[in-house]
Design an enzyme around this catalytic site. Structure first.
Site, PDB file in Angstrom:
ATOM      1  N   GLY A  14      60.222 -14.266  42.609  1.00 56.91           N
ATOM      2  CA  GLY A  14      59.798 -15.377  43.462  1.00 56.91           C
ATOM      3  C   GLY A  14      60.773 -15.717  44.575  1.00 56.91           C
ATOM      4  O   GLY A  14      60.765 -16.845  45.080  1.00 56.91           O
ATOM      5  N   SER A  15      61.580 -14.744  44.999  1.00 56.78           N
ATOM      6  CA  SER A  15      62.532 -15.093  46.065  1.00 56.78           C
ATOM      7  C   SER A  15      61.803 -15.359  47.382  1.00 56.78           C
ATOM      8  O   SER A  15      62.236 -16.202  48.176  1.00 56.78           O
ATOM      9  CB  SER A  15      63.612 -14.014  46.230  1.00 56.78           C
ATOM     10  OG  SER A  15      63.058 -12.803  46.675  1.00 56.78           O
ATOM     11  N   ILE A  89      43.238  -8.622  43.665  1.00 55.00           N
ATOM     12  CA  ILE A  89      42.403  -9.813  43.897  1.00 55.00           C
ATOM     13  C   ILE A  89      40.937  -9.388  43.788  1.00 55.00           C
ATOM     14  O   ILE A  89      40.469  -8.555  44.562  1.00 55.00           O
ATOM     15  CB  ILE A  89      42.696 -10.429  45.293  1.00 55.00           C
ATOM     16  CG1 ILE A  89      44.173 -10.846  45.389  1.00 55.00           C
ATOM     17  CG2 ILE A  89      41.786 -11.623  45.563  1.00 55.00           C
ATOM     18  CD1 ILE A  89      44.629 -11.873  44.363  1.00 55.00           C
ATOM     19  N   HIS A 105      53.502  -6.788  51.982  1.00 47.41           N
ATOM     20  CA  HIS A 105      53.745  -5.503  51.311  1.00 47.41           C
ATOM     21  C   HIS A 105      55.085  -4.954  51.804  1.00 47.41           C
ATOM     22  O   HIS A 105      55.349  -4.961  53.015  1.00 47.41           O
ATOM     23  CB  HIS A 105      52.605  -4.523  51.630  1.00 47.41           C
ATOM     24  CG  HIS A 105      52.724  -3.265  50.832  1.00 47.41           C
ATOM     25  ND1 HIS A 105      52.353  -3.194  49.506  1.00 47.41           N
ATOM     26  CD2 HIS A 105      53.219  -2.054  51.151  1.00 47.41           C
ATOM     27  CE1 HIS A 105      52.598  -1.978  49.057  1.00 47.41           C
ATOM     28  NE2 HIS A 105      53.124  -1.270  50.027  1.00 47.41           N
TER      29      HIS A 105
END
Ligand code: GAR
Length: 193
Positions: A14-15, A89, A105
């Protein structure tokens, strides 16, 4: 001014999510309202706590459920930001969600995209191919992995002796520099609509 609500979907450290939260922390028109993860051990949950953002842990099947999509719409989420989110998704979410979905990406699509191409696998493939450059791609999400319309690409050079970790680090630096400002631009488009 119309308020723009963001949901960040992340599966790991989660950086990027943290950078985005910092970037918008004093913004009165753009707010991160939810952090969604499929990984109960993801460090992004810790980051959500630090920033006092509600987080939700979901399974793969929940992503396409009516209840989940309704929850996002009821909370008036305008933009879903995939920041290291590793599940595909599903089309139910793409079709049922009221807003846009974007992804980052860690390579120059269409190269090194598709199923299984995430995180270090991408950098390993780039290194194995002796590429002299790599970069980031920010794009809209459609039903196919890594194939939606490109919003922004940024390049960085690779030296012969760069390790995979060094390549990953260079790419992360680009992500930290460009992701949040690009999200801001998309939010402005949403505000003006
Ligand atoms: C980022 O480098 C992002 O581009 C990549 O995962 C990393 C997450 O890092 N995403 C993909 O590979 C998607 N196919 P973070 O959790 O520290 O933000």
């Amino acid at each position: 001014m119309k308020m723009v609500n963001l949901a960040i979907f992340a599966s790991g450290a989660g950086s990027n999510a943290k950078k985005i939260l910092e970037y918008f922390s004093n913004n009165t028109g753009i707010e991160v309202v939810k952090i969604i993860t499929n990984n109960p051990d993801a460090y992004v949950l810790e980051i959500a706590k630090q920033f006092n953002i509600e987080s939700i842990i979901i399974s793969k099947s929940v992503l396409k459920s009516e209840d989940f999509i309704k929850m996002l719409n009821d909370h008036k989420i305008d933009l879903i930001v995939l920041a290291g989110f590793l599940l595909k998704i599903p089309k139910e979410l793409i079709e049922g969600f009221r807003g846009d979905i974007i992804n980052i990406h860690p390579a120059l699509l269409p190269k090194y995209g598709g199923k299984g191409m995430y995180g270090m696998h991408v950098h390993q493939a780039v290194k194995d191919a002796n590429e002299i450059e790599t970069g980031i791609t920010i794009h809209y999400v459609n039903e196919n992995y890594d194939e939606g319309k490109v919003i922004l690409q940024e390049h960085v050079n690779i030296q012969n002796n760069d390790t995979i970790e060094m390549i990953a680090n260079k790419v992360h630096q680009l992500e930290y520099q460009y992701f949040a400002p690009t999200i801001e631009k998309i939010c402005k488009l949403i505000q003006n609509n």
